[in-house]
Every structure is written in C-alpha cells, then in structure tokens.
Design a protein around this motif. Sequence first.
Motif, PDB file in Angstrom:
ATOM      1  N   ASP A 131       0.862  -1.185   0.000  1.00 55.41           N
ATOM      2  CA  ASP A 131       0.000   0.000   0.000  1.00 55.41           C
ATOM      3  C   ASP A 131       0.899   1.235   0.000  1.00 55.41           C
ATOM      4  N   MET A 132       0.318   2.394  -0.287  1.00 58.03           N
ATOM      5  CA  MET A 132       1.075   3.634  -0.192  1.00 58.03           C
ATOM      6  C   MET A 132       0.112   4.815  -0.118  1.00 58.03           C
ATOM      7  N   PHE A 133       0.620   5.936   0.352  1.00 58.53           N
ATOM      8  CA  PHE A 133      -0.130   7.184   0.307  1.00 58.53           C
ATOM      9  C   PHE A 133       0.857   8.340   0.313  1.00 58.53           C
ATOM     10  N   THR A 134       0.388   9.492  -0.126  1.00 58.41           N
ATOM     11  CA  THR A 134       1.165  10.722   0.023  1.00 58.41           C
ATOM     12  C   THR A 134       0.363  11.668   0.903  1.00 58.41           C
ATOM     13  N   HIS A 135       1.079  12.524   1.611  1.00 58.06           N
ATOM     14  CA  HIS A 135       0.404  13.442   2.528  1.00 58.06           C
ATOM     15  C   HIS A 135       1.152  14.768   2.521  1.00 58.06           C
ATOM     16  N   ARG A 136       0.397  15.846   2.439  1.00 60.00           N
ATOM     17  CA  ARG A 136       0.983  17.186   2.476  1.00 60.00           C
ATOM     18  C   ARG A 136       0.541  17.869   3.774  1.00 60.00           C
ATOM     19  N   VAL A 137       1.501  18.215   4.619  1.00 53.75           N
ATOM     20  CA  VAL A 137       1.207  18.818   5.920  1.00 53.75           C
ATOM     21  C   VAL A 137       1.641  20.282   5.885  1.00 53.75           C
ATOM     22  N   PRO A 138       0.714  21.219   6.088  1.00 54.80           N
ATOM     23  CA  PRO A 138       1.090  22.640   6.059  1.00 54.80           C
ATOM     24  C   PRO A 138       1.893  23.034   7.287  1.00 54.80           C
ATOM     25  N   ALA A 139       2.676  24.091   7.143  1.00 54.36           N
ATOM     26  CA  ALA A 139       3.510  24.555   8.254  1.00 54.36           C
ATOM     27  C   ALA A 139       2.672  25.057   9.417  1.00 54.36           C
ATOM     28  N   THR A 140       1.427  25.443   9.140  1.00 58.15           N
ATOM     29  CA  THR A 140       0.576  26.056  10.167  1.00 58.15           C
ATOM     30  C   THR A 140      -0.135  25.044  11.054  1.00 58.15           C
ATOM     31  N   ILE A 141       0.057  23.756  10.816  1.00 65.01           N
ATOM     32  CA  ILE A 141      -0.668  22.750  11.587  1.00 65.01           C
ATOM     33  C   ILE A 141      -0.248  22.793  13.058  1.00 65.01           C
ATOM     34  N   ASN A 142      -1.210  22.569  13.938  1.00 65.20           N
ATOM     35  CA  ASN A 142      -0.927  22.491  15.373  1.00 65.20           C
ATOM     36  C   ASN A 142      -0.792  21.027  15.778  1.00 65.20           C
ATOM     37  N   GLY A 143       0.232  20.724  16.552  1.00 65.97           N
ATOM     38  CA  GLY A 143       0.415  19.359  17.020  1.00 65.97           C
ATOM     39  C   GLY A 143       1.062  18.473  15.973  1.00 65.97           C
ATOM     40  N   MET A 144       0.860  17.159  16.134  1.00 61.30           N
ATOM     41  CA  MET A 144       1.503  16.159  15.290  1.00 61.30           C
ATOM     42  C   MET A 144       0.464  15.473  14.405  1.00 61.30           C
ATOM     43  N   VAL A 145       0.914  14.992  13.245  1.00 64.81           N
ATOM     44  CA  VAL A 145       0.100  14.134  12.389  1.00 64.81           C
ATOM     45  C   VAL A 145       0.449  12.687  12.731  1.00 64.81           C
ATOM     46  N   HIS A 146      -0.564  11.868  12.981  1.00 67.47           N
ATOM     47  CA  HIS A 146      -0.326  10.489  13.420  1.00 67.47           C
ATOM     48  C   HIS A 146      -0.769   9.501  12.350  1.00 67.47           C
ATOM     49  N   HIS A 147       0.100   8.525  12.060  1.00 69.80           N
ATOM     50  CA  HIS A 147      -0.233   7.415  11.169  1.00 69.80           C
ATOM     51  C   HIS A 147      -0.023   6.123  11.949  1.00 69.80           C
TER      52      HIS A 147
END
Length: 264
Positions: free
Chosen positions: A19-35
């Motif tokens: 499987d695969m995915f791409t993700h774009r996280v903006p600089a303005t996000i608060n906290g962490m992105v969890h996978h």
Amino acid sequence: MKTEEVMSYYAHTKIEFNDMFTHRVPATINGMVHHSSTGCCSFVFPLSGQGYFTFDNVRYKLMPGMVLHINNTADIDMKPIGSEGCHYAVIYYDVEETVIAHDPFVISIDDYTTCQRAVEQMMKAFTTPGNISRVQTKAYFMQFISEMLVAHQRSKHVDREDAMSEALAFMRQYYQSGLTVTEVAERFNIERRRFAHLFERYTGINPSNYLIELRIQHAKELMRATDETIASIAEKVGYDDPFYFSRIFKKYTGKAPTAYRQCL
C-alpha cells in the motif's frame, strides 16, 4: 545499518508491495500528524519540505535526499519544519520475515530526482483502476528500491570536491530549519570529523561557523527590513532559543540584537 547488509537483504528476501499514500502537511498545523502501524514494513520518502518523524519516542529529521525505513511495528508521528510544510510519501511492503532491522534507519541518496520520479509513477499507477495498473505498481516499487540502493551506493563514492560544493548549496537551502553539521555530514555519508576537515579545506571556513554566518547575515537582513521581534527572527534563521541566538549574535557582531537594530 551497513550498505552491504541492506543490499543483501533486498537481494535475497521475498518482498511485495502492499500500500502507499502521500500526505501534504502545512507549516501552520498544530500538534503532530499520526499514522498508525499497518503491520507492514515501510519507507518514508520526503517529496518536498522538511519534517520531524518520530517512532517509539525517537525523532528523525527528514528532507529530500533521505529515505527512512521503518519496521512493521512502528506508528508514525510527524511534524513539519519551516514555512514550506512537508509533503511526503509512505510506501508499505510485506516481507516473509523482518530481519533487516528492528530499529528505523535512514538511507541517504545522491540522485533524489530519479527516486522521486519512481515514487510518483508508483503513486499514479496505484491510484489507477485495473489489473495492468496493479502490475505496474509492483514494477515501480521494485524500480524505486533499485534506484534508491544504486543512488545510496553511488553517494558513498561521490567525488569529495563535488560533495563539498553540494554541501554548501544544501546548507544555504536548509540552514533556517536548525540544520546541524552532523546532519549535513550524514546527508553526504561522510563521518563528521572528516566532513569538517574536507569542508574547511575546500571553503576556508569550518562548517559550524559557516552555518552561523548564514544565520547572522539573514538575521541582520530581517532586522533592517522588518519589525519582527528578536525571538521571531531567531526562529526564522534556525534558532529555537532566542537567548542563545542573542549570545551568538553578540559574539559575532559585537552587539546584542536589540542594540544592533537601534543603530540601523
């Protein structure tokens, strides 16, 4: 992990794209992105920008030219660095037995664009319906691994003068993110002391001072052109601690940042 061990693993172990995915996280996000873990081994491949990727409380700083391998038990926590944010791909694969490493490890590559093209082709095939696309996805996955290992092997034998020229450009591009000399040396697969020696011989300045000069010069420009606070300027040029920035600034200019600004 040693290059020879990685090469041997992929040459003799049965692996298959999952499987695969791409993700774009903006600089303005608060906290962490969890996978969450999928139970598969995976590669994290930065497409643009920079980010901190954390596994089992160990943080890895990634940017283009670096690939992170994770075993099949690790969740991913991600936080972007700098104003650009971070765009990355995560590629999962199945393996008969996890013998490559229980801990994550980073692979540095010299030909980032070739590997990126393989990732983009893989993603395009993966998101296209049909059996032919499934076959193409598997083929692009193996191409990605091949290109990555070739680029990694080649990076270990790169001409040292070319490496120093590339290191200069790399430092100019990423110094605002808090880049360290150790991270630059790792990016070019050169032991830190050896890198510092080669860099100073090539440029006439040691790499630590070069990074400081880049940051001080940028800070001066921001003080002249903006009304931003000293703390904000410190962060923009790569210093998390404004008090440490002030000490470094005074050491190199003879004036504290506030006094320097008042003289403009």
